[in-house]
Write a protein that holds these residues in place. Sequence first.
Motif, short mmCIF file in Angstrom:
data_model
loop_
_atom_site.label_atom_id
_atom_site.label_comp_id
_atom_site.label_asym_id
_atom_site.label_seq_id
_atom_site.Cartn_x
_atom_site.Cartn_y
_atom_site.Cartn_z
N PHE A 80 0.82 -1.20 0.00
CA PHE A 80 0.00 0.00 0.00
C PHE A 80 0.86 1.25 0.00
CE2 PHE A 80 -2.04 -3.54 2.00
CZ PHE A 80 -3.27 -3.58 1.37
N HIS A 81 0.25 2.34 -0.45
CA HIS A 81 0.93 3.63 -0.43
C HIS A 81 0.93 4.25 0.97
CE1 HIS A 81 1.51 3.85 -4.75
NE2 HIS A 81 0.27 3.46 -4.91
N THR A 82 -0.05 3.85 1.80
CA THR A 82 -0.15 4.42 3.15
C THR A 82 -0.43 3.32 4.17
OG1 THR A 82 -2.55 4.78 3.03
CG2 THR A 82 -1.13 6.57 2.22
N HIS A 83 -0.04 3.58 5.41
CA HIS A 83 -0.32 2.65 6.50
C HIS A 83 -1.83 2.54 6.73
CE1 HIS A 83 0.60 0.38 10.13
NE2 HIS A 83 -0.30 1.13 10.76
N PHE A 84 -2.54 3.66 6.59
CA PHE A 84 -3.99 3.67 6.77
C PHE A 84 -4.66 2.71 5.78
CE2 PHE A 84 -8.23 5.24 5.71
CZ PHE A 84 -8.83 5.19 6.96
N ALA A 85 -4.21 2.69 4.53
CA ALA A 85 -4.79 1.80 3.52
C ALA A 85 -4.55 0.34 3.90
CB ALA A 85 -4.22 2.10 2.14
N ALA A 86 -3.38 0.04 4.43
CA ALA A 86 -3.09 -1.34 4.87
C ALA A 86 -4.06 -1.74 5.98
CB ALA A 86 -1.64 -1.45 5.35
N GLN A 87 -4.30 -0.84 6.92
CA GLN A 87 -5.24 -1.13 8.01
C GLN A 87 -6.65 -1.32 7.47
OE1 GLN A 87 -4.32 2.36 10.42
NE2 GLN A 87 -3.62 0.98 12.05
N ALA A 88 -7.06 -0.46 6.55
CA ALA A 88 -8.41 -0.55 5.98
C ALA A 88 -8.60 -1.87 5.24
CB ALA A 88 -8.66 0.62 5.04
N PHE A 89 -7.58 -2.30 4.51
CA PHE A 89 -7.67 -3.55 3.77
C PHE A 89 -7.74 -4.75 4.73
CE2 PHE A 89 -5.68 -7.03 1.21
CZ PHE A 89 -6.69 -7.14 0.27
N ALA A 90 -6.92 -4.73 5.77
CA ALA A 90 -6.95 -5.82 6.76
C ALA A 90 -8.32 -5.90 7.42
CB ALA A 90 -5.85 -5.62 7.80
N ARG A 91 -8.91 -4.75 7.74
CA ARG A 91 -10.26 -4.73 8.33
C ARG A 91 -11.30 -5.27 7.36
NH1 ARG A 91 -8.58 0.19 10.81
NH2 ARG A 91 -9.40 1.34 9.04
N ARG A 92 -11.19 -4.87 6.09
CA ARG A 92 -12.14 -5.34 5.08
C ARG A 92 -12.07 -6.86 4.94
NH1 ARG A 92 -12.76 -2.44 -0.57
NH2 ARG A 92 -14.11 -1.17 0.72
N LEU A 93 -10.86 -7.40 4.90
CA LEU A 93 -10.71 -8.85 4.79
C LEU A 93 -11.31 -9.55 6.00
CD1 LEU A 93 -7.10 -9.20 3.34
CD2 LEU A 93 -9.26 -9.49 2.13
N THR A 94 -11.05 -9.02 7.19
CA THR A 94 -11.58 -9.61 8.41
C THR A 94 -13.11 -9.63 8.38
OG1 THR A 94 -9.63 -8.94 9.65
CG2 THR A 94 -11.60 -9.45 10.93
N LYS A 95 -13.72 -8.54 7.92
CA LYS A 95 -15.19 -8.48 7.81
C LYS A 95 -15.73 -9.54 6.85
CE LYS A 95 -16.14 -3.71 8.99
NZ LYS A 95 -16.68 -2.42 8.51
N GLU A 96 -14.91 -9.88 5.85
CA GLU A 96 -15.30 -10.89 4.86
C GLU A 96 -14.89 -12.30 5.30
OE1 GLU A 96 -17.09 -10.43 2.04
OE2 GLU A 96 -17.32 -8.31 2.58
N SER A 97 -14.45 -12.44 6.54
CA SER A 97 -14.00 -13.71 7.11
C SER A 97 -12.78 -14.29 6.39
CB SER A 97 -15.14 -14.73 7.13
OG SER A 97 -16.20 -14.26 7.92
N VAL A 98 -11.93 -13.40 5.90
CA VAL A 98 -10.67 -13.81 5.27
C VAL A 98 -9.56 -13.57 6.27
CG1 VAL A 98 -9.05 -13.36 3.38
CG2 VAL A 98 -11.52 -13.19 2.97
N GLU A 99 -8.77 -14.60 6.54
CA GLU A 99 -7.67 -14.46 7.49
C GLU A 99 -6.61 -13.54 6.88
OE1 GLU A 99 -4.34 -17.21 9.66
OE2 GLU A 99 -6.28 -18.10 9.18
N ALA A 100 -6.24 -12.51 7.64
CA ALA A 100 -5.26 -11.53 7.16
C ALA A 100 -4.38 -11.11 8.32
CB ALA A 100 -5.98 -10.32 6.58
N ARG A 101 -3.12 -10.79 8.00
CA ARG A 101 -2.24 -10.27 9.04
C ARG A 101 -1.34 -9.19 8.46
NH1 ARG A 101 3.09 -12.67 9.40
NH2 ARG A 101 3.29 -14.25 7.80
N MET A 102 -1.19 -8.14 9.22
CA MET A 102 -0.31 -7.05 8.82
C MET A 102 1.11 -7.44 9.21
SD MET A 102 -2.66 -3.76 9.77
CE MET A 102 -1.45 -2.59 9.17
#
Length: 81
Positions: A7-29
């Motif tokens: 990602f270009h920003t740390h905020f975008a990485a956090q947003a993507f990790a949250r989106r994956l979690t909401k979709e029940s996709v295992e994700a880790r930063m």
Amino acid sequence: MEYIATFHTHFAAQAFARRLTKESVEARMMPVPRSLSASCGTCVAFSYAGDFHPLLVQDTQGVYAVENGAYTPEFIDEDDL
């Protein structure tokens, strides 16, 4: 398939990790492997079977398939070309 998204920003990485979690996709930063980017420093590792494109957030820099320690680009932000 295993992926790493950068990602270009740390905020975008956090947003993507949250989106994956909401979709029940295992994700880790985690820190971005130096061979991929020095832009943001934080990436998201995730496992997904299917088209991940609808899950991407603004400021996604790239998504790479991870196979046998090698990274294959699956998506690159057009502004980075």
